[in-house]
Design a protein around this motif. Structure first.
Motif, PDB file in Angstrom:
ATOM      1  N   GLY A 134       0.842  -1.184   0.000  1.00  0.00           N
ATOM      2  CA  GLY A 134       0.000   0.000   0.000  1.00  0.00           C
ATOM      3  C   GLY A 134       0.881   1.240   0.000  1.00  0.00           C
ATOM      4  N   ARG A 135       1.951   1.185  -0.798  1.00  0.00           N
ATOM      5  CA  ARG A 135       2.971   2.244  -0.790  1.00  0.00           C
ATOM      6  C   ARG A 135       2.709   3.252  -1.906  1.00  0.00           C
ATOM      7  N   PRO A 136       2.858   4.556  -1.597  1.00  0.00           N
ATOM      8  CA  PRO A 136       2.702   5.558  -2.651  1.00  0.00           C
ATOM      9  C   PRO A 136       3.740   5.350  -3.755  1.00  0.00           C
TER      10      PRO A 136
ATOM     11  N   PRO B  48      10.570   5.843  -4.059  1.00  0.00           N
ATOM     12  CA  PRO B  48      11.403   4.842  -4.736  1.00  0.00           C
ATOM     13  C   PRO B  48      11.912   3.752  -3.804  1.00  0.00           C
ATOM     14  N   LEU B  49      12.363   2.649  -4.410  1.00  0.00           N
ATOM     15  CA  LEU B  49      12.782   1.463  -3.657  1.00  0.00           C
ATOM     16  C   LEU B  49      14.301   1.314  -3.676  1.00  0.00           C
ATOM     17  N   ILE B  50      14.838   0.664  -2.662  1.00  0.00           N
ATOM     18  CA  ILE B  50      16.268   0.364  -2.611  1.00  0.00           C
ATOM     19  C   ILE B  50      16.529  -0.923  -3.393  1.00  0.00           C
ATOM     20  N   VAL B  51      17.585  -0.907  -4.204  1.00  0.00           N
ATOM     21  CA  VAL B  51      17.975  -2.089  -4.963  1.00  0.00           C
ATOM     22  C   VAL B  51      19.096  -2.813  -4.215  1.00  0.00           C
TER      23      VAL B  51
ATOM     24  N   LEU C 127      24.408   0.427   4.621  1.00  0.00           N
ATOM     25  CA  LEU C 127      24.571   1.738   3.985  1.00  0.00           C
ATOM     26  C   LEU C 127      23.965   1.686   2.587  1.00  0.00           C
ATOM     27  N   THR C 128      22.982   2.539   2.331  1.00  0.00           N
ATOM     28  CA  THR C 128      22.418   2.672   0.988  1.00  0.00           C
ATOM     29  C   THR C 128      23.002   3.918   0.354  1.00  0.00           C
ATOM     30  N   LEU C 129      23.550   3.763  -0.851  1.00  0.00           N
ATOM     31  CA  LEU C 129      24.092   4.909  -1.581  1.00  0.00           C
ATOM     32  C   LEU C 129      23.125   5.290  -2.686  1.00  0.00           C
TER      33      LEU C 129
ATOM     34  N   THR D  66      18.335   8.712 -10.249  1.00  0.00           N
ATOM     35  CA  THR D  66      19.252   8.107  -9.292  1.00  0.00           C
ATOM     36  C   THR D  66      18.656   6.789  -8.782  1.00  0.00           C
ATOM     37  N   VAL D  67      19.527   5.960  -8.198  1.00  0.00           N
ATOM     38  CA  VAL D  67      19.087   4.686  -7.613  1.00  0.00           C
ATOM     39  C   VAL D  67      19.676   4.569  -6.206  1.00  0.00           C
ATOM     40  N   GLY D  68      18.859   4.148  -5.272  1.00  0.00           N
ATOM     41  CA  GLY D  68      19.356   3.782  -3.947  1.00  0.00           C
ATOM     42  C   GLY D  68      19.785   2.329  -4.013  1.00  0.00           C
TER      43      GLY D  68
ATOM     44  N   ALA E 176      13.785  -3.915  -2.840  1.00  0.00           N
ATOM     45  CA  ALA E 176      13.181  -4.349  -1.578  1.00  0.00           C
ATOM     46  C   ALA E 176      13.046  -3.212  -0.580  1.00  0.00           C
ATOM     47  N   PRO E 177      11.827  -2.788  -0.334  1.00  0.00           N
ATOM     48  CA  PRO E 177      11.569  -1.919   0.814  1.00  0.00           C
ATOM     49  C   PRO E 177      11.428  -2.799   2.046  1.00  0.00           C
ATOM     50  N   SER E 178      11.288  -2.182   3.204  1.00  0.00           N
ATOM     51  CA  SER E 178      11.042  -2.975   4.395  1.00  0.00           C
ATOM     52  C   SER E 178       9.716  -3.732   4.228  1.00  0.00           C
ATOM     53  N   ALA E 179       9.651  -4.942   4.800  1.00  0.00           N
ATOM     54  CA  ALA E 179       8.530  -5.849   4.528  1.00  0.00           C
ATOM     55  C   ALA E 179       7.358  -5.616   5.489  1.00  0.00           C
TER      56      ALA E 179
ATOM     57  N   GLU F 230      16.731   0.398   9.851  1.00  0.00           N
ATOM     58  CA  GLU F 230      17.061   0.384   8.430  1.00  0.00           C
ATOM     59  C   GLU F 230      18.445   0.976   8.163  1.00  0.00           C
ATOM     60  N   SER F 231      18.883   0.775   6.923  1.00  0.00           N
ATOM     61  CA  SER F 231      20.187   1.290   6.512  1.00  0.00           C
ATOM     62  C   SER F 231      20.226   2.809   6.554  1.00  0.00           C
ATOM     63  N   THR F 232      21.422   3.346   6.750  1.00  0.00           N
ATOM     64  CA  THR F 232      21.673   4.773   6.588  1.00  0.00           C
ATOM     65  C   THR F 232      21.654   5.067   5.089  1.00  0.00           C
ATOM     66  N   ILE F 233      20.971   6.148   4.683  1.00  0.00           N
ATOM     67  CA  ILE F 233      20.932   6.488   3.257  1.00  0.00           C
ATOM     68  C   ILE F 233      21.764   7.745   3.005  1.00  0.00           C
ATOM     69  N   ILE F 234      22.704   7.605   2.077  1.00  0.00           N
ATOM     70  CA  ILE F 234      23.630   8.688   1.738  1.00  0.00           C
ATOM     71  C   ILE F 234      23.534   8.970   0.241  1.00  0.00           C
TER      72      ILE F 234
ATOM     73  N   ILE G 240      11.555  15.772  -1.340  1.00  0.00           N
ATOM     74  CA  ILE G 240      11.898  15.391  -2.707  1.00  0.00           C
ATOM     75  C   ILE G 240      13.135  14.494  -2.694  1.00  0.00           C
ATOM     76  N   ALA G 241      14.100  14.840  -1.834  1.00  0.00           N
ATOM     77  CA  ALA G 241      15.353  14.085  -1.809  1.00  0.00           C
ATOM     78  C   ALA G 241      15.125  12.645  -1.357  1.00  0.00           C
ATOM     79  N   ALA G 242      14.330  12.430  -0.354  1.00  0.00           N
ATOM     80  CA  ALA G 242      14.015  11.079   0.115  1.00  0.00           C
ATOM     81  C   ALA G 242      12.515  10.996   0.352  1.00  0.00           C
ATOM     82  N   PRO G 243      11.788  10.690  -0.715  1.00  0.00           N
ATOM     83  CA  PRO G 243      10.330  10.776  -0.651  1.00  0.00           C
ATOM     84  C   PRO G 243       9.732   9.900   0.445  1.00  0.00           C
ATOM     85  N   GLY G 244      10.479   8.906   0.891  1.00  0.00           N
ATOM     86  CA  GLY G 244       9.930   8.009   1.908  1.00  0.00           C
ATOM     87  C   GLY G 244       9.948   8.597   3.298  1.00  0.00           C
ATOM     88  N   MET G 245      10.587   9.738   3.447  1.00  0.00           N
ATOM     89  CA  MET G 245      10.767  10.256   4.788  1.00  0.00           C
ATOM     90  C   MET G 245       9.571  11.108   5.229  1.00  0.00           C
ATOM     91  N   MET G 246       8.379  10.575   5.027  1.00  0.00           N
ATOM     92  CA  MET G 246       7.201  11.291   5.505  1.00  0.00           C
ATOM     93  C   MET G 246       7.289  11.348   7.021  1.00  0.00           C
TER      94      MET G 246
HETATM   95  O1  TXA Z   1      17.688  -1.296   5.643  1.00  0.00           O
HETATM   96  C1  TXA Z   1      17.016  -0.950   4.665  1.00  0.00           C
HETATM   97  O2  TXA Z   1      17.314   0.041   3.977  1.00  0.00           O
HETATM   98  C2  TXA Z   1      15.784  -1.781   4.331  1.00  0.00           C
HETATM   99  C3  TXA Z   1      16.262  -3.174   3.928  1.00  0.00           C
HETATM  100  C4  TXA Z   1      15.154  -4.065   3.455  1.00  0.00           C
HETATM  101  O3  TXA Z   1      17.272  -3.062   2.962  1.00  0.00           O
HETATM  102  N1  TXA Z   1      15.007  -1.184   3.287  1.00  0.00           N
HETATM  103  C5  TXA Z   1      14.286  -0.052   3.483  1.00  0.00           C
HETATM  104  O4  TXA Z   1      13.537   0.348   2.395  1.00  0.00           O
HETATM  105  O5  TXA Z   1      14.271   0.560   4.527  1.00  0.00           O
HETATM  106  P1  TXA Z   1      12.352   1.418   2.458  1.00  0.00           P
HETATM  107  O6  TXA Z   1      11.668   1.340   1.144  1.00  0.00           O
HETATM  108  O7  TXA Z   1      11.519   1.207   3.639  1.00  0.00           O
HETATM  109  O8  TXA Z   1      13.100   2.785   2.482  1.00  0.00           O
HETATM  110  C6  TXA Z   1      13.737   3.222   1.328  1.00  0.00           C
HETATM  111  C7  TXA Z   1      14.058   4.670   1.433  1.00  0.00           C
HETATM  112  C8  TXA Z   1      12.845   5.546   1.190  1.00  0.00           C
HETATM  113  O9  TXA Z   1      12.844   6.591   2.146  1.00  0.00           O
HETATM  114  C9  TXA Z   1      13.089   6.095  -0.209  1.00  0.00           C
HETATM  115  O10 TXA Z   1      12.483   7.325  -0.412  1.00  0.00           O
HETATM  116  C10 TXA Z   1      14.595   6.164  -0.228  1.00  0.00           C
HETATM  117  O11 TXA Z   1      14.999   5.005   0.428  1.00  0.00           O
HETATM  118  N2  TXA Z   1      15.133   6.100  -1.605  1.00  0.00           N
HETATM  119  C11 TXA Z   1      15.200   5.027  -2.412  1.00  0.00           C
HETATM  120  N3  TXA Z   1      15.710   5.369  -3.615  1.00  0.00           N
HETATM  121  C12 TXA Z   1      15.985   6.684  -3.549  1.00  0.00           C
HETATM  122  C13 TXA Z   1      16.509   7.638  -4.471  1.00  0.00           C
HETATM  123  N4  TXA Z   1      16.859   7.288  -5.703  1.00  0.00           N
HETATM  124  N5  TXA Z   1      16.642   8.903  -4.038  1.00  0.00           N
HETATM  125  C14 TXA Z   1      16.303   9.267  -2.785  1.00  0.00           C
HETATM  126  N6  TXA Z   1      15.781   8.418  -1.878  1.00  0.00           N
HETATM  127  C15 TXA Z   1      15.615   7.153  -2.251  1.00  0.00           C
END
Ligand code: TXA
Ligand code: MG
Length: 310
Positions: A52-54, A58-61, A90-92, A112-114, A136-139, A174-178, A215-221
């Motif tokens: 049920g995700r908007p 975007p998703l992490i690869v 660490l997600t880049l 870009t891709v995470g 894979a986003p968090s399950a 979850e991972s740190t996103i950079i 905009i930078a990390a749309p998931g960070m509502m």
């Molecule tokens: O630890 C984790 O990161 C876990 C495990 C399963 O790997 N995954 C996770 O995914 O937390 P999710 O979907 O819950 O969070 C992904 C976050 C979201 O906030 C999304 O907006 C951000 O990553 N994201 C993904 N791709 C992005 C991109 N290209 N630019 C900016 N933010 C991005």
């Protein structure tokens, strides 16, 4: 598969499901992920529908090694330097290679891709057996607590998604996103790799994305990781109707993130204890948690969990 609990340890069968465009939940060192073949839009769509995700989020690869990463993103020298933390939490966020064949649904249209290499033997084995990068986003259902055990995944999706059981997640957040853009390095989400460790590796401080960097990390509502119970933070004197989630010395606490005040243990316990208390209390009060190291991610998740629901 409706309604039946589907825990499996058969990697080849699960990998075949992934190749056939099905979704499979799998363990990582941070939290459990809901995986799909990142090159198959129909499969990726199932992730969005199931969570049920908007669609703008975007998703992490997830990939198994640097060679696989290089096929999908531009690994600049600075990105390679940060990749010293792989496999790891660490997600880049890197520039996408357009010819790579990733589904546009994965990146929600961004250029870009995470991406990350998870530090979990079963996750790596599943990616290798599938032979595909796994989005894979968090399950968990969108906005709910992230799962750190297979049982929480089963419960959250009512047994409708097969789960590879890897035991309780080691890190628990979850991972740190950079984001790496040229020479600019920005933390988009605090997570299981403390910012201090990244700064030490780079030899310089990194920027932190503004609170409202939607905009930078749309998931960070703001409201995210939400339990059903009402949550009150930084509480040293809980009310009589509140279940107290302690940190350090907390006599009478219903649960304690870490009686010895260890942030690593607290991160590992955070979602599991919120899940646990959510099942038995309608009001949860959380003790103060220091903000350094892993405390940055813990406080971030707590703030979102306590935010008013929109
Ligand atoms: O630890 C984790 O990161 C876990 C495990 C399963 O790997 N995954 C996770 O995914 O937390 P999710 O979907 O819950 O969070 C992904 C976050 C979201 O906030 C999304 O907006 C951000 O990553 N994201 C993904 N791709 C992005 C991109 N290209 N630019 C900016 N933010 C991005
Ligand atoms: Mg999530």
């Amino acid at each position: 598969m409706t309604g039946k609990a589907t825990v499996s340890s058969d990697i080849d069968t699960l990998a075949a499901l992934l190749r056939a465009g099905e979704i499979v939940a799998f363990p990582t060192e941070t939290v459990y992920g809901l995986g799909a073949d990142a090159t198959n839009s129909d499969a990726v769509l199932k992730i969005y529908e199931t969570k049920g995700r908007p669609r703008f989020n975007p998703l992490i690869v997830h990939v198994a090694d640097l060679t696989m990463a290089e096929q999908l993103v531009e690994l600049t020298p600075l990105a390679r330097k940060l990749a010293q933390f792989w496999p790891g939490p660490l997600t880049l966020v890197l520039r996408r290679k357009v010819e790579a064949g990733l589904s546009d649904l994965v990146t929600a249209g961004l250029d870009t891709v995470g991406i990350r290499i998870p530090d979990h033997p079963l996750a790596l084995a599943l990616i290798r057996a599938a032979g595909r990068p796994l989005a894979a986003p968090s399950a968990n259902r969108s906005g709910k607590l992230s799962p750190t055990t297979a049982a929480q995944v089963i419960k959250g999706f009512e047994g409708n998604v097969p789960v590879l059981d890897g035991g309780p997640a080691q890190a628990g957040v979850e991972s740190t996103i950079i984001a790496v853009d040229g020479e600019t390095v920005t933390q988009l989400r605090a997570g299981a790799l403390p910012r201090e460790e990244i700064e030490a590796a780079l030899g310089r401080a990194i920027a932190i994305a503004a609170e409202d960097a939607a905009i930078a990390a749309p998931g960070m509502m703001l409201s995210h990781y939400a339990p059903n119970a009402a949550l009150r933070l930084n509480v040293t004197q809980p009310g009589p109707d509140e279940a107290w989630l302690g940190f350090g010395a907390a006599p009478g606490a219903a649960a304690n993130l870490s009686p010895t005040g260890d942030l690593r243990e607290a991160a590992r316990n955070l979602f599991a204890m919120l899940h646990q208390l959510d099942g038995v209390a309608s009001r949860i009060a959380v003790a103060p948690v220091p903000r350094h190291g892993l405390g940055e991610a813990i406080n971030d998740r707590l703030k979102r969990a306590a935010a008013p629901r929109g």
